[in-house]
Design a protein around this motif. Sequence first.
Motif, PDB file in Angstrom:
ATOM      1  N   LYS A  47      -0.407  15.853  -8.813  1.00  0.00           N
ATOM      2  CA  LYS A  47       0.355  15.746  -9.829  1.00  0.00           C
ATOM      3  C   LYS A  47       1.559  16.503  -9.663  1.00  0.00           C
ATOM      4  CE  LYS A  47      -2.756  18.240 -11.937  1.00  0.00           C
ATOM      5  NZ  LYS A  47      -3.874  18.053 -11.019  1.00  0.00           N
ATOM      6  N   THR A  48       1.603  17.597  -9.071  1.00  0.00           N
ATOM      7  CA  THR A  48       2.716  18.340  -8.865  1.00  0.00           C
ATOM      8  C   THR A  48       3.691  17.773  -7.768  1.00  0.00           C
ATOM      9  OG1 THR A  48       1.810  20.423  -9.389  1.00  0.00           O
ATOM     10  CG2 THR A  48       3.626  20.536  -8.037  1.00  0.00           C
ATOM     11  N   GLY A  49       2.957  17.039  -6.606  1.00  0.00           N
ATOM     12  CA  GLY A  49       3.784  16.348  -5.778  1.00  0.00           C
ATOM     13  C   GLY A  49       4.366  15.191  -6.283  1.00  0.00           C
ATOM     14  N   ILE A 156       6.574  20.622 -17.434  1.00  0.00           N
ATOM     15  CA  ILE A 156       5.886  21.883 -17.630  1.00  0.00           C
ATOM     16  C   ILE A 156       4.557  21.537 -16.980  1.00  0.00           C
ATOM     17  CG2 ILE A 156       5.229  23.810 -19.233  1.00  0.00           C
ATOM     18  CD1 ILE A 156       7.229  22.677 -21.265  1.00  0.00           C
ATOM     19  N   ASP A 157       4.370  22.312 -15.944  1.00  0.00           N
ATOM     20  CA  ASP A 157       3.131  21.999 -15.087  1.00  0.00           C
ATOM     21  C   ASP A 157       2.232  23.011 -15.523  1.00  0.00           C
ATOM     22  OD1 ASP A 157       1.758  20.946 -13.034  1.00  0.00           O
ATOM     23  OD2 ASP A 157       2.825  21.229 -11.356  1.00  0.00           O
ATOM     24  N   GLU A 158       0.809  22.642 -15.326  1.00  0.00           N
ATOM     25  CA  GLU A 158      -0.310  23.557 -15.671  1.00  0.00           C
ATOM     26  C   GLU A 158      -0.176  23.999 -17.345  1.00  0.00           C
ATOM     27  OE1 GLU A 158      -2.536  24.011 -13.814  1.00  0.00           O
ATOM     28  OE2 GLU A 158      -1.755  23.746 -11.552  1.00  0.00           O
ATOM     29  N   PHE A 159       0.140  22.993 -17.968  1.00  0.00           N
ATOM     30  CA  PHE A 159       0.426  23.197 -19.527  1.00  0.00           C
ATOM     31  C   PHE A 159      -0.653  23.723 -20.251  1.00  0.00           C
ATOM     32  CE2 PHE A 159       1.111  21.736 -23.706  1.00  0.00           C
ATOM     33  CZ  PHE A 159       2.331  22.480 -24.139  1.00  0.00           C
TER      34      PHE A 159
END
Length: 374
Positions: A47-49, A156-159
């Motif tokens: 996801k982050t990638g 916003i990652d790891e929401f």
Amino acid sequence: MKENPFLISGYISPDYFCDRENETKMVTEAIRNRRHLTIFSPRRIGKTGLIRHVFYTARQKKYFLPVYTDILATSSLKEFTECFGRSVLSAIATSESGLKKILKKLASLRPKISIDPVTGEPSVSITVNNKKEAVDSLEIIFRYIQEHRKHFAIAIDEFQQVAAYPEKNVEAVLRTHIQQTSNVSLIFSGSRKHILTGIFSTPDKPFYNSTQMMEIGKITRESYKSFIIEKFKNNSFETESSAVDLILEITSVHTFYVQYLCNRLFSLNVKVDNEVVNKMLFRIITENEAVYASYITLLTPLHFRLLRAIAINGGIQNPTSSEFLSTYDLGAASSVALAIKSLTEKEFITSIDGSYSLNDQFFNSWLKYKGGSF
Ligand SMILES: Nc1ncnc2c1ncn2[C@@H]1O[C@H](COP(=O)(O)OP(=O)(O)OP(=O)(O)O)[C@@H](O)[C@H]1O
Ligand SMILES: [Mg+2]
């Protein structure tokens, strides 16, 4: 020494990135059409990638101003605001010549500017002392965004982390700002599916139906196979086709585990055949043995037996079927159903395409090995 083309953390450039062409198009299209997105998948699928990849391309084409923030290490609205504020203001400061403008316009946030020693780019941080200041600061930041003519894409990652904050109105506070700020597309991302669906798909929640839900699956076997062969070949390493199949088999094409195994194989500097792959797998699981032992202390005997059964079985569609229960001597279906729920919540297992499997592919191999079927 040759540069290893298989990254196991972070993002550098499209050269190191395998496929995700459709997903990249989908995310870019959603942002350019000013839709909000929620991206979810099991841990370490990419996801982050993917977000980094979309932002890398966007930065070059200047479609929108990308802002990435990771809130995994935050535990309250105050910390969220500091983290979010730092990411948004630093992105604006980098893209804007007038750093002074930020200092002047946002003086009430008491911004502190520092220069990143590596990139030479400015970083703007803010300090928030309490909940009231957090709410006020968010208001100021969103107003500042609205004053810009640029279109912002804020990830916003790891929401899912917001669900653990002591303040229960964070989602409502954010939702209000997002509704009032027309030049921003939000990308929420995380791996805890049940928490994210709780936030975005529960009718009485502030974010209900407000984002496009996008589940990220695995990269296709064919794409990954070509990518792996190409990267080895570009560095004059030979790979046997069946050895690449074996890499993808062992890792179930789960992005991080493919990258990790290939990274380790690359550094051996030898021709990649089945024997080399098997030996490397054995080395990795032996190295990790202490970690697996600590996993086991976290598990009840039933959880452990169930994980081992899933590993040996190569995944399971129906873990409460009488055949599975009796083959692996797991006892009552009701206890196994509860164990499946608990192991899913703890992110030991995940359900992909209707089948449960372990998240950690090397732990999976270790359990199979210990269970005698390596
Ligand atoms: N398309 C890709 N090609 C090559 N490597 C990738 C790709 N996507 C991700 N990776 C690599 O795989 C690893 C895991 O990816 P990433 O961190 O993006 O997963 P994630 O889904 O965000 O995980 P988590 O849920 O733990 O945050 C990283 O090392 C990243 O560099
Ligand atoms: Mg991530």
